[in-house]
Scaffold this motif. Structure first.
Motif, PDB file in Angstrom:
ATOM      1  N   THR A 114      -9.973 -36.600  21.417  1.00 31.87           N
ATOM      2  CA  THR A 114     -10.477 -37.965  21.869  1.00 31.87           C
ATOM      3  C   THR A 114     -10.327 -38.987  20.940  1.00 31.87           C
ATOM      4  O   THR A 114      -9.449 -38.761  20.033  1.00 31.87           O
ATOM      5  CB  THR A 114     -11.897 -37.588  22.413  1.00 31.87           C
ATOM      6  N   TYR A 115     -11.329 -39.582  20.624  1.00 27.43           N
ATOM      7  CA  TYR A 115     -11.262 -40.465  19.358  1.00 27.43           C
ATOM      8  C   TYR A 115     -12.468 -40.102  18.382  1.00 27.43           C
ATOM      9  O   TYR A 115     -12.796 -40.990  17.562  1.00 27.43           O
ATOM     10  CB  TYR A 115     -11.955 -41.918  19.940  1.00 27.43           C
ATOM     11  N   ARG A 116     -12.878 -38.939  18.469  1.00 26.86           N
ATOM     12  CA  ARG A 116     -14.039 -38.215  17.554  1.00 26.86           C
ATOM     13  C   ARG A 116     -13.533 -37.086  16.823  1.00 26.86           C
ATOM     14  O   ARG A 116     -14.271 -36.558  16.018  1.00 26.86           O
ATOM     15  CB  ARG A 116     -15.307 -38.227  18.437  1.00 26.86           C
ATOM     16  N   GLU A 117     -12.279 -36.658  16.975  1.00 24.28           N
ATOM     17  CA  GLU A 117     -11.950 -35.647  16.267  1.00 24.28           C
ATOM     18  C   GLU A 117     -11.522 -35.582  14.771  1.00 24.28           C
ATOM     19  O   GLU A 117     -10.361 -35.354  14.469  1.00 24.28           O
ATOM     20  CB  GLU A 117     -11.004 -34.814  17.075  1.00 24.28           C
ATOM     21  N   HIS A 118     -12.451 -36.245  14.116  1.00 25.92           N
ATOM     22  CA  HIS A 118     -12.028 -36.549  12.755  1.00 25.92           C
ATOM     23  C   HIS A 118     -11.865 -35.289  11.818  1.00 25.92           C
ATOM     24  O   HIS A 118     -10.911 -35.111  10.998  1.00 25.92           O
ATOM     25  CB  HIS A 118     -12.946 -37.393  12.099  1.00 25.92           C
ATOM     26  N   GLY A 119     -12.673 -34.241  12.234  1.00 31.89           N
ATOM     27  CA  GLY A 119     -12.729 -32.856  11.413  1.00 31.89           C
ATOM     28  C   GLY A 119     -11.666 -32.174  11.784  1.00 31.89           C
ATOM     29  O   GLY A 119     -10.849 -31.518  11.022  1.00 31.89           O
ATOM     30  N   VAL A 120     -11.049 -32.200  13.047  1.00 30.01           N
ATOM     31  CA  VAL A 120      -9.795 -31.346  13.413  1.00 30.01           C
ATOM     32  C   VAL A 120      -8.522 -32.222  12.965  1.00 30.01           C
ATOM     33  O   VAL A 120      -7.621 -31.398  12.491  1.00 30.01           O
ATOM     34  CB  VAL A 120      -9.847 -31.340  15.101  1.00 30.01           C
ATOM     35  N   ALA A 121      -8.539 -33.332  12.730  1.00 29.31           N
ATOM     36  CA  ALA A 121      -7.452 -34.240  12.273  1.00 29.31           C
ATOM     37  C   ALA A 121      -7.299 -33.812  10.706  1.00 29.31           C
ATOM     38  O   ALA A 121      -6.269 -33.432  10.299  1.00 29.31           O
ATOM     39  CB  ALA A 121      -7.730 -35.545  12.420  1.00 29.31           C
ATOM     40  N   TYR A 122      -8.567 -33.742  10.248  1.00 29.41           N
ATOM     41  CA  TYR A 122      -8.620 -33.325   8.881  1.00 29.41           C
ATOM     42  C   TYR A 122      -7.861 -31.921   8.437  1.00 29.41           C
ATOM     43  O   TYR A 122      -7.025 -31.545   7.703  1.00 29.41           O
ATOM     44  CB  TYR A 122      -9.909 -33.070   8.338  1.00 29.41           C
TER      45      TYR A 122
END
Length: 397
Positions: A114-122
């Motif tokens: 979505t637009y909130r997966e900052h931890g997964v992107a990391y």
């Protein structure tokens, strides 16, 4: 005088059994079906189906990942408050759900966020600075999805679940599912929230995934609120039980427990890679911050609820376990704080130095081969812009 609806075993809306009667008081904590390996107090517990052993390095790594992810969120929120970002979607309180799911991935697995997966992107190796460009309004996501196997952020609620299912069906046809080769077999994860589960796109994705036995894990971060709409108004049963109606298994995991989230997601991913089809994972967590920085959660939820969930903080429980078992010391904490400070400085300096896009960039990255109609529009707009440059060169307007 007794309420007639209650006497009939219905709730006050008249639509069926009252939720408190069905699930009991434990529903507020995720219910007895919640998979948990680490309690909010930092005590290790075991589960008959999803239990697993973790090395000290793994646990220290989970803790580091969550601390740095929270720092990304804190810095981005501050940047928005200072006018450097137009908006930011916070993940405060959801670090364990994202790091547990992210670290369960193999390099060949593909993520649709979505637009909130900052931890997964990391976890997928994306520089968090690249996430900020979208929220600053200078790009549409400045990373290559093919390089990181991590799609661009999806703003349209739930649309990514259909993209994920289609991509997973493509993996089947590419022969990278069920071969028995751990270096080859791959799966897809579609991230979404409890609010998105009410969207038609999500339910259509469930139908296609079940019908074609697609290797996709539907990972729902149930943070209790679809902006201002509580989960009680979205569903009459636990979200994970919806999966059975579509013909594939669902499981509810403590989304504030990074160990349990990792174990459950790893099992679901392996099931998909082996060709056994989709799984619905409901990570039962809580959005401790606002939906986005434009939201004011004090207008629709009680501060007592927030305070009770702070006692289940995903980072604090891991730290308690590590300290109790002598797995971290003061030097480790100090080094991590220094690393977090360096990350914060990297985000602040990098965000403020991002170049503004030119007006002509709106025509880039739309088509691989630009159609003639758009070429005409682009050239006409370029000629229009040049009139302002000519006026300036000629002494101003």
């Amino acid at each position: 005088m007794p309420d007639p609806a209650t006497e009939r075993g219905q709730n006050r809306d008249g639509f069926g059994p009252d939720l408190a009667e069905v699930f009991g008081p434990s529903q507020n904590d995720g219910g007895p079906e919640l998979v948990q390996l680490l309690t909010p107090e930092g005590e290790r517990v075991h589960h008959p189906e999803f239990d697993m052993d973790f090395s000290a390095d793994q646990l220290r790594g989970f803790y580091r990942d969550m601390v740095l992810t929270r720092r990304i969120d804190t810095e981005a929120t501050a940047l928005q408050r200072h006018g450097e970002l137009g908006i930011w979607a916070q993940l405060l309180g959801q670090e364990a759900a994202q790091i547990g799911a992210g670290r369960a991935l193999r390099p060949q697995d593909y993520v649709f966020p979505t637009y909130r997966e900052h931890g997964v992107a990391y976890c997928k190796g994306i520089d968090p600075l690249k996430l900020l460009g979208l929220f600053r309004g200078v790009d549409h996501g400045n990373w290559d999805p093919a390089e990181f196997n991590f799609g661009l952020y999806t703003i349209v609620i739930g649309a990514q679940t259909l993209h994920a299912t289609g991509y997973a069906m493509g993996m089947q046809r590419d022969g990278v599912v069920g071969t028995g080769d751990p270096e080859r077999d791959a799966a897809v994860v579609a991230h979404f929230g409890d609010g998105a589960s009410s969207q038609g796109d999500v339910n259509e994705a469930f139908i296609f995934a079940a019908s074609y036995n697609a290797p996709v894990v539907f990972f729902c971060q149930n943070n209790q609120w679809a902006i201002s709409e509580p989960i009680e108004r979205q569903t009459r049963i636990p979200l994970y039980q919806r999966a059975l109606g579509f013909g594939f298994p669902g499981v509810r995991v403590d989304g504030n427990d990074v160990m349990a989230t990792y174990a459950v997601t790893q099992a679901a991913l392996q099931r998909a890679r082996d060709g056994q089809g989709p799984t619905f994972v409901e990570a039962y967590t809580y959005r401790m911050g606002a939906h986005t920085t434009t939201d004011d959660p004090t207008r629709y939820r009680l501060s007592d609820d927030v305070e009770s969930w702070k006692l289940k903080d995903p980072i604090a429980r891991v730290e308690a376990y590590l300290r109790r078992n002598g797995l971290i010391d003061t030097d480790f904490i100090d080094d991590l704080k220094k690393e977090a400070d360096e990350l914060g400085a990297h985000l602040r300096e990098g965000c403020k130095s991002m170049p503004d896009p030119t007006a002509m960039q709106m025509f880039d990255h739309v088509y691989a081969d630009m159609p003639e109609e758009l070429v005409t529009q682009r050239d006409g707009f370029a000629a229009y812009l040049e009139t302002f440059e000519d006026a300036t060169h000629g002494g101003g307007r």
